[in-house]
Write a protein that holds these residues in place. Sequence first.
Motif, PDB file in Angstrom:
ATOM      1  N   ASN A 287       0.817  -1.232  -0.191  1.00  0.00           N
ATOM      2  CA  ASN A 287       0.049   0.002   0.165  1.00  0.00           C
ATOM      3  C   ASN A 287       1.020   1.236   0.136  1.00  0.00           C
ATOM      4  O   ASN A 287       1.610   1.544   0.989  1.00  0.00           O
ATOM      5  N   LYS A 288       0.662   2.058  -1.015  1.00  0.00           N
ATOM      6  CA  LYS A 288       1.804   3.017  -1.552  1.00  0.00           C
ATOM      7  C   LYS A 288       1.434   4.241  -0.389  1.00  0.00           C
ATOM      8  O   LYS A 288       2.435   4.839   0.202  1.00  0.00           O
ATOM      9  N   ILE A 323      -7.013   4.353  -0.801  1.00  0.00           N
ATOM     10  CA  ILE A 323      -6.921   4.160   0.912  1.00  0.00           C
ATOM     11  C   ILE A 323      -7.860   3.144   0.926  1.00  0.00           C
ATOM     12  O   ILE A 323      -9.209   3.270   0.695  1.00  0.00           O
ATOM     13  N   PRO A 324      -7.587   2.215   1.792  1.00  0.00           N
ATOM     14  CA  PRO A 324      -8.758   1.262   2.223  1.00  0.00           C
ATOM     15  C   PRO A 324      -9.863   1.686   3.121  1.00  0.00           C
ATOM     16  O   PRO A 324      -9.686   2.452   3.964  1.00  0.00           O
ATOM     17  N   VAL A 338     -12.049   4.041   7.762  1.00  0.00           N
ATOM     18  CA  VAL A 338     -11.222   4.590   6.390  1.00  0.00           C
ATOM     19  C   VAL A 338      -9.880   4.570   7.011  1.00  0.00           C
ATOM     20  O   VAL A 338      -9.412   4.960   7.936  1.00  0.00           O
ATOM     21  N   GLY A 339      -9.020   4.113   6.452  1.00  0.00           N
ATOM     22  CA  GLY A 339      -7.599   4.008   6.471  1.00  0.00           C
ATOM     23  C   GLY A 339      -7.175   2.858   7.153  1.00  0.00           C
ATOM     24  O   GLY A 339      -7.736   1.764   7.383  1.00  0.00           O
ATOM     25  N   LEU A 388      -7.172  12.003   4.213  1.00  0.00           N
ATOM     26  CA  LEU A 388      -6.388  11.001   3.752  1.00  0.00           C
ATOM     27  C   LEU A 388      -5.928  10.958   2.569  1.00  0.00           C
ATOM     28  O   LEU A 388      -4.690  10.881   2.205  1.00  0.00           O
ATOM     29  N   LYS A 389      -6.670  11.075   1.419  1.00  0.00           N
ATOM     30  CA  LYS A 389      -6.546  11.110   0.138  1.00  0.00           C
ATOM     31  C   LYS A 389      -5.597  12.381  -0.143  1.00  0.00           C
ATOM     32  O   LYS A 389      -4.640  12.381  -1.029  1.00  0.00           O
ATOM     33  N   ASN A 390      -5.802  13.502   0.326  1.00  0.00           N
ATOM     34  CA  ASN A 390      -5.204  14.575  -0.041  1.00  0.00           C
ATOM     35  C   ASN A 390      -3.885  15.051   1.058  1.00  0.00           C
ATOM     36  O   ASN A 390      -3.606  16.016   0.819  1.00  0.00           O
ATOM     37  N   LYS A 391      -3.833  14.017   1.785  1.00  0.00           N
ATOM     38  CA  LYS A 391      -2.682  14.079   2.806  1.00  0.00           C
ATOM     39  C   LYS A 391      -2.740  15.514   3.414  1.00  0.00           C
ATOM     40  O   LYS A 391      -1.811  16.195   3.673  1.00  0.00           O
TER      41      LYS A 391
END
Lengths: 413, 102
Positions: A287-288, A323-324, A338-339, A388-391
């Motif tokens: 997972n990147k 993101i899981p 999420v995450g 999470l997606k956009n850090k």
Amino acid sequence: MKKKEKTCVIIGASHAGVNCAFALRKEGWQGAVVLIDSDPELPYHRPPLSKTYLNEPAADLQSLKPLESYHKNNIKLLLDKTVSKIDSLKRQIILYDGTCFEYTKLVLATGAKPIIPPIEGLKQISKVFTLRTAGDITSIKNAFFKSDKKKAAIIGGGYIGLETAASLKKMGAEVTVLERESRILARVTSSYISNFFQELHKRNGVDIQVGKNVFAVENYNDTIRIYCDDATEFDVDILILGVGVKPNCTIASKAELKISDGILVDEYTQTSNEHIYAIGDVSYHYNKNYGYNVRLESVQNAVEQSKIAALNIAGKKIKYDTIPWFWSDQFDIKLQIVGLANGYTDVIVREDDLEKPVISVWYFKDETLLAVDAINNAKAYVFGTKFLKNKIRVDKAKLKDISVPINNSLEVN
Amino acid sequence: MVKITFITNDNEKVTLEAESGSVMELAVNNNIQGIDGDCGGVCSCATCHVHVDPLFFDKIGEATEIEKDMLELDDNVNEYSRLSCQLQITDDLDGVVLTVAK
Ligand SMILES: Cc1cc2nc3c(=O)[nH]c(=O)nc-3n(C[C@H](O)[C@H](O)[C@H](O)COP(=O)(O)OP(=O)(O)OC[C@H]3O[C@@H](n4cnc5c(N)ncnc54)[C@H](O)[C@@H]3O)c2cc1C
Ligand code: FES
């Protein structure tokens, strides 16, 4: 001479395999698609099995796709057939009935199977069930309707075991959950969430017993007697095993693919053999976003990896990068995750409304958000996903303050 | 029988008939592209997003709170967005036109 048609064979027709077959067509794969599964049922959604399929008397299996869709998309679906062997040199797979298929590309979507714990006497018990297939749940339903006492025990307090407990309770059973660890969900979540679900189940009349290591079972008159190593005993007439699953790697390991906790794949979902891919619950992948390898048991991972495999098989080099996320429904509670929380150093619990309840638990590694567990709180789930997606850095002080709504205002300026 | 029309991402119009179930199930069972229904209809995945034709929006009504929140996951959300797994097929839905979200 006519050029031989390309064939993509997919082993396992569940969330990963079925979505991969359809995604191959979407991505323009011209060759044949052969999709094989041991299960006799038209491929179905697994999550409802422990939820509505169990607890709603009229519920049917929910098919992933109608049968006509397989025909329309020219997907050859073979059910009730088990693959015994992969011959990776000849590039063919062999079924137990001797049928053989050649492949150009092979996708392993073999998923996972229930772990059978080493409990003495288990083999002698007839009414012991696992929680994986439609057949398993139908058997539980039948046993439940036939039983007079309607006393069930579930060994293992993970999400699926707990969902099953909630469903059986809703159906009117007397339910005990026997968990070996000192709290339920110990392997997968924080103690806050464990306690929350423990209390939820207790309030709804499920008997949650922790620190119970079951070492033996036996038939005792017309009940099943369960023995724990702290000298406690439980008598039930339905015994359910919910201690987790292990990936179905046997045919892959015989084909000398690299195996770890699952079939090892690269970021393109390709195994150590360039013609073979592995997706879904069986794949051990990088997972990147988190920078480590994982094996996930979720619909999200199965579906999204299936699309990546299809893209790569169709010749477009695309990496898996998600993101899981996951959900679990128990009683009137919807949990959304999420995450990946592994390695968290700091937890912030937001109790927006304890009555309803509306809660979220935010996991951080120092200042970095890792994951969110949202209880009846889609807002926390959605913004958690966006952060999470956009850090995005989250302001912990604001997050702790429930007068600050969950939205972009939680970002660190 | 209730008639429901989908406008797909390729601008194709497909009219389907049904009596019960959810709009998501109807779409999945009829291969409507763009409606995946990955979570099986429990408002967890947002892969069943449609835009309701404004003319019919009153008939269908607004999304519930959790649905509204989940719709926020999709950048294409607008005031006429709904998750089609949350739309139960009833006579009220007869004739509605739904555009599959991109
Ligand atoms: C009761 C239950 C509830 C769940 N609830 C949730 C939930 O709420 N949310 C969520 O995200 N996830 C949930 N999950 C997990 C989710 O269902 C799995 O992550 C998902 O099914 C994985 O899909 P898969 O295709 O990788 O594997 P699987 O679903 O395990 O499918 C693998 C298939 O491969 C077939 N197969 C294996 N070996 C062979 C062979 N040699 N020959 C032929 N066929 C073979 C098997 O028969 C099986 O059908 C739940 C699972 C269960 C069991
Ligand atoms: S099907 Fe998942 S949200 Fe509608």
